[in-house]
Structures are given as structure tokens and as C-alpha cells.
Design a protein around this motif. Structure first.
Motif, mmCIF file in Angstrom:
data_model
loop_
_atom_site.group_PDB
_atom_site.id
_atom_site.type_symbol
_atom_site.label_atom_id
_atom_site.label_comp_id
_atom_site.label_asym_id
_atom_site.label_seq_id
_atom_site.Cartn_x
_atom_site.Cartn_y
_atom_site.Cartn_z
ATOM 1 N N ASN A 114 0.826 -1.210 0.000
ATOM 2 C CA ASN A 114 0.000 0.000 0.000
ATOM 3 C C ASN A 114 0.859 1.258 0.000
ATOM 4 O OD1 ASN A 114 -2.454 -1.411 0.008
ATOM 5 N ND2 ASN A 114 -2.407 -1.636 2.240
ATOM 6 N N ALA A 115 1.924 1.238 0.782
ATOM 7 C CA ALA A 115 2.829 2.392 0.844
ATOM 8 C C ALA A 115 3.904 2.334 -0.233
ATOM 9 C CB ALA A 115 3.487 2.479 2.220
ATOM 10 N N ASP A 116 4.034 1.195 -0.911
ATOM 11 C CA ASP A 116 5.033 0.982 -1.956
ATOM 12 C C ASP A 116 6.442 1.253 -1.435
ATOM 13 O OD1 ASP A 116 5.868 0.266 -4.546
ATOM 14 O OD2 ASP A 116 5.951 2.366 -5.194
ATOM 15 N N ARG A 117 6.736 0.660 -0.281
ATOM 16 C CA ARG A 117 8.066 0.852 0.278
ATOM 17 C C ARG A 117 8.462 -0.326 1.162
ATOM 18 N NH1 ARG A 117 8.739 3.088 5.474
ATOM 19 N NH2 ARG A 117 6.780 3.366 6.622
ATOM 20 N N THR A 118 9.765 -0.449 1.356
ATOM 21 C CA THR A 118 10.317 -1.509 2.191
ATOM 22 C C THR A 118 10.303 -1.078 3.652
ATOM 23 O OG1 THR A 118 11.744 -2.311 0.408
ATOM 24 C CG2 THR A 118 12.397 -2.863 2.648
ATOM 25 N N LEU A 119 9.973 -2.016 4.529
ATOM 26 C CA LEU A 119 9.978 -1.774 5.970
ATOM 27 C C LEU A 119 11.157 -2.531 6.573
ATOM 28 C CD1 LEU A 119 6.157 -2.286 6.657
ATOM 29 C CD2 LEU A 119 7.354 -0.139 6.167
#
Length: 218
Positions: A114-119
Motif C-alpha cells: 500500500n505504501a510501496d516501500r520496504t519496511l
């Protein structure tokens, strides 16, 4: 028995007959092109294993090793995000190697779609885990450094649907995300199917190959 149950049974049987190496976790790789159902299958396998013995299995998805959008922008790779060169392949190989040791707790990155990013460090393999299920598109690619993964995995599974089934599933996926039929067709025929063809044509043989034939959600 439905197709997914049959596939789960086949993978569980493979896990059962696979020996782990001394003082190391049993490492199972589930690979396949986008839309093949590998993520769903991997989740089901881990759930079944943990239903038998809580905490014995952990899932490590390759998607957590997407390069950040800023890095992709600098390299001009953002338009093909999802292709092999848009992942930190060396970091992924190193993490899989690190996770082999038994009795240790280790973190790994996850990907927020959803955020299009790596955590960073959002996932954890607990010290009690003795089986790691690794899933991703490129686990069996013949090109370096991906090819190094084959020696780190004790058993491998490749989901290999027909190209036509993949096309149907990927279009359905994008329609379910709110795109029109035409937009979904264009999206599927962009990166997704190019990457799918790359996986189908350039993956090494697996210990178990499954050929899904149904148009089930993935």
C-alpha cells in the motif's frame, strides 16, 4: 481434493522427506512468476506446519528486498520495478545464508504494498523456528547472484502455470485493484508478464514442479 489442497499436500510431503543440514534450519524455497500463486501457497504451508507445531516455521518473502524508490529513480529503473535488477539480490542471498543457523532470532525486511516501500527489520524469525519457507519470483534464476540461492535451499518448488493462465490471473488482479479491463490488460502486459516470461524461461529445475491450471485468485 481441490488443486490448492493437492499442491499443499505435495509441498508438505517434500518438506517431510527433506533433511536439514547439521545444526542448520531446513530451508524450503517456493518460486514462480508473478500471478502463479506462490505467495498464497507459501503462506498456507507455513500455517499448516505451525498448526502441527506452533512456531516451528517462518515465512521470508523476497519482496522485502525491493530497492527503495529513491534508488530506483537514481538508476532510472522505477518504470520496471519488480524486474530482477530492481532488487537487492546480494542482500537477499546474504540474509538467506544468515537465516540458516538454528537457534537464533533474526530480523528481515518486509514490503508494504500500500505504501510501496520496504519496511526495514519488520519481519522476525524466532529462535524456535526450525523450518524457513522462502518465497519469491527469482529464487531459481540461473543468473548470478540469484543462482547462489540454489545451494542455500534444501528443497525447492517451482509453480509453473501456462502463460495464458498467468495472463488471466494478472488481469483479474489489476481489475480487483480498481483498474478498467483495458487498463488491467496494459498493466499485465507491462512488467508483470515480461517478468513472468523471464522466470519461466530462465529458472533452474526445482525438486518439485507444480502446474496450476485454474483461474483462482492469487
Amino acid at each position: 481434493m481441490c488443486e490448492i489442497d493437492s499442491d499443499i499436500a505435495a509441498v508438505l510431503e517434500l518438506v517431510e522427506r527433506t533433511d536439514s543440514r547439521k545444526d542448520q534450519r531446513k530451508m524450503i524455497g517456493i518460486a514462480g512468476p508473478p500471478g502463479s500463486g506462490k505467495s498464497t501457497l507459501a503462506e498456507q504451508i507455513v500455517a499448516r506446519l505451525n498448526a502441527r507445531k506452533p512456531g516451528q516455521a517462518a515465512l521470508v518473502p523476497m519482496d522485502g528486498f525491493h530497492l527503495d524508490n529513491e534508488a530506483l529513480d537514481r538508476a532510472g529503473l522505477r518504470p520496471i520495478k519488480g524486474a530482477p535488477q530492481t532488487f537487492d539480490a546480494h542482500g537477499f542471498v546474504a540474509k538467506v545464508a544468515e537465516l540458516r543457523a538454528r537457534g537464533i532470532t533474526k530480523n528481515f525486511p518486509l514490503f508494504d504494498r500500500n505504501a510501496d516501500r520496504t519496511l526495514r527489520d519488520a519481519g522476525t524469525v524466532g529462535s524456535e523456528a526450525t523450518i524457513i519457507v522462502v518465497e519469491g519470483n527469482y529464487l531459481l534464476l540461473q543468473q548470478p547472484p540469484w543462482a547462489e540461492l540454489r545451494n542455500l535451499l534444501d528443497a525447492t518448488v517451482l509453480l509453473k502455470p501456462s502463460f495464458e493462465i498467468l495472463e488471466e490471473r494478472l488481469i483479474d488482479r489489476w481489475v480487483s485493484h480498481g483498474l478498467s479491463a483495458e487498463e488491467a490488460f496494459q498493466k499485465a502486459h507491462g512488467n508483470d508478464l515480461r517478468n513472468a516470461r523471464h522466470v519461466l524461461e530462465n529458472s533452474m529445475p526445482a525438486d518439485l514442479t507444480l502446474t496450476p491450471v485454474h483461474r483462482q485468485p492469487v
